[in-house]
Design a protein around this motif. Structure first.
Motif, PDB file in Angstrom:
ATOM      1  N   TRP A  22       0.811  -1.220   0.000  1.00  0.00           N
ATOM      2  CA  TRP A  22       0.000   0.000   0.000  1.00  0.00           C
ATOM      3  C   TRP A  22       0.846   1.272   0.000  1.00  0.00           C
ATOM      4  O   TRP A  22       0.501   2.260  -0.657  1.00  0.00           O
ATOM      5  N   ARG A  23       1.968   1.264   0.687  1.00  0.00           N
ATOM      6  CA  ARG A  23       2.823   2.448   0.746  1.00  0.00           C
ATOM      7  C   ARG A  23       3.798   2.473  -0.433  1.00  0.00           C
ATOM      8  O   ARG A  23       3.841   3.437  -1.191  1.00  0.00           O
ATOM      9  N   LEU A  26       1.703   1.240  -4.177  1.00  0.00           N
ATOM     10  CA  LEU A  26       0.630   2.136  -4.606  1.00  0.00           C
ATOM     11  C   LEU A  26       0.885   3.604  -4.266  1.00  0.00           C
ATOM     12  O   LEU A  26       0.173   4.487  -4.758  1.00  0.00           O
ATOM     13  N   PHE A  28       0.542   5.138  -1.320  1.00  0.00           N
ATOM     14  CA  PHE A  28      -0.297   5.726  -0.279  1.00  0.00           C
ATOM     15  C   PHE A  28       0.590   6.166   0.886  1.00  0.00           C
ATOM     16  O   PHE A  28       1.647   5.600   1.123  1.00  0.00           O
ATOM     17  N   GLU A  29       0.130   7.187   1.618  1.00  0.00           N
ATOM     18  CA  GLU A  29       0.872   7.607   2.789  1.00  0.00           C
ATOM     19  C   GLU A  29       0.344   6.878   4.020  1.00  0.00           C
ATOM     20  O   GLU A  29      -0.831   6.539   4.092  1.00  0.00           O
ATOM     21  N   PRO A  46      -4.579   7.916   0.172  1.00  0.00           N
ATOM     22  CA  PRO A  46      -3.968   8.554  -0.994  1.00  0.00           C
ATOM     23  C   PRO A  46      -3.422   9.932  -0.640  1.00  0.00           C
ATOM     24  O   PRO A  46      -4.059  10.693   0.095  1.00  0.00           O
ATOM     25  N   GLN A  49      -5.382  13.474  -0.159  1.00  0.00           N
ATOM     26  CA  GLN A  49      -6.772  13.204   0.209  1.00  0.00           C
ATOM     27  C   GLN A  49      -6.827  12.806   1.685  1.00  0.00           C
ATOM     28  O   GLN A  49      -7.126  11.669   2.021  1.00  0.00           O
ATOM     29  N   SER A  53      -9.343   7.291   4.101  1.00  0.00           N
ATOM     30  CA  SER A  53      -8.324   6.332   4.535  1.00  0.00           C
ATOM     31  C   SER A  53      -8.809   4.894   4.398  1.00  0.00           C
ATOM     32  O   SER A  53     -10.003   4.628   4.386  1.00  0.00           O
ATOM     33  N   LEU A  87     -10.196   1.346  -6.757  1.00  0.00           N
ATOM     34  CA  LEU A  87      -9.449   2.590  -6.744  1.00  0.00           C
ATOM     35  C   LEU A  87      -9.588   3.232  -8.120  1.00  0.00           C
ATOM     36  O   LEU A  87     -10.074   2.604  -9.056  1.00  0.00           O
ATOM     37  N   THR A  89      -7.698   6.009 -11.157  1.00  0.00           N
ATOM     38  CA  THR A  89      -6.527   6.709 -11.657  1.00  0.00           C
ATOM     39  C   THR A  89      -6.884   7.384 -12.974  1.00  0.00           C
ATOM     40  O   THR A  89      -7.862   6.997 -13.619  1.00  0.00           O
ATOM     41  N   THR A  95      -0.541   3.076 -14.698  1.00  0.00           N
ATOM     42  CA  THR A  95      -0.644   2.575 -13.327  1.00  0.00           C
ATOM     43  C   THR A  95      -0.465   1.065 -13.305  1.00  0.00           C
ATOM     44  O   THR A  95       0.260   0.523 -12.458  1.00  0.00           O
TER      45      THR A  95
END
Length: 136
Positions: A22-23, A26, A28-29, A46, A49, A53, A87, A89, A95
């Motif tokens: 995920w981090r 993709l 994501f933070e 993301p 955003q 979450s 998700l 994009t 992607t």
């Protein structure tokens, strides 16, 4: 009414693998990483955003499940039939290439669906279906 999606939950059975996907894959933070009784809940989202979450949670921590139900959840996760998320994009082909290059399990290459969406699909390390759709 003013209702938004704040958090969605996906099970994970390997927090380090989930975090990597995920981090690192993709992008994501990480918004939270909480441990309790040998389990971890990781909240990701993301970039840009902050109000949306995904909580990657240990399914064993779900209250009220019997041992048989926990086994069923584990079996469904192993088959990739327990949970999913869609998700979006702006460029599904680019992607797809980036995610596939990471070694993620490809379920479906980009395709124009008969119902008007172009998308692709992967499984995260816990077996969750991750569909990525192109938005216009």
């Amino acid at each position: 009414m003013d209702i938004t999606i704040h958090q969605s939950y996906l099970p994970q059975d390997d927090p380090d693998a989930a975090l990597s996907f995920w981090r690192d894959t993709l992008g994501f933070e990480v918004r939270g990483d909480v441990g309790y009784n040998g389990m971890r809940w990781i909240t990701v989202g993301p970039v840009g955003q902050p109000a949306t979450s995904i909580v990657l949670h240990p399914p064993a921590a779900t209250p009220g499940l019997t041992d048989d139900e926990r086994r069923t959840v584990a079996e469904m996760m192993a088959k990739g039939s327990f949970a999913s998320i869609n998700l979006a994009t702006t460029n599904v082909d680019d992607t797809f290439e980036a995610v596939a290059a990471s070694g993620a399990e490809v379920v479906q290459e980009p395709i124009d669906q008969p119902y008007g969406v172009r998308d692709c699909a992967f499984r995260d390390p816990a077996g969750n279906m991750v569909r990525i759709q192109q938005v216009r």
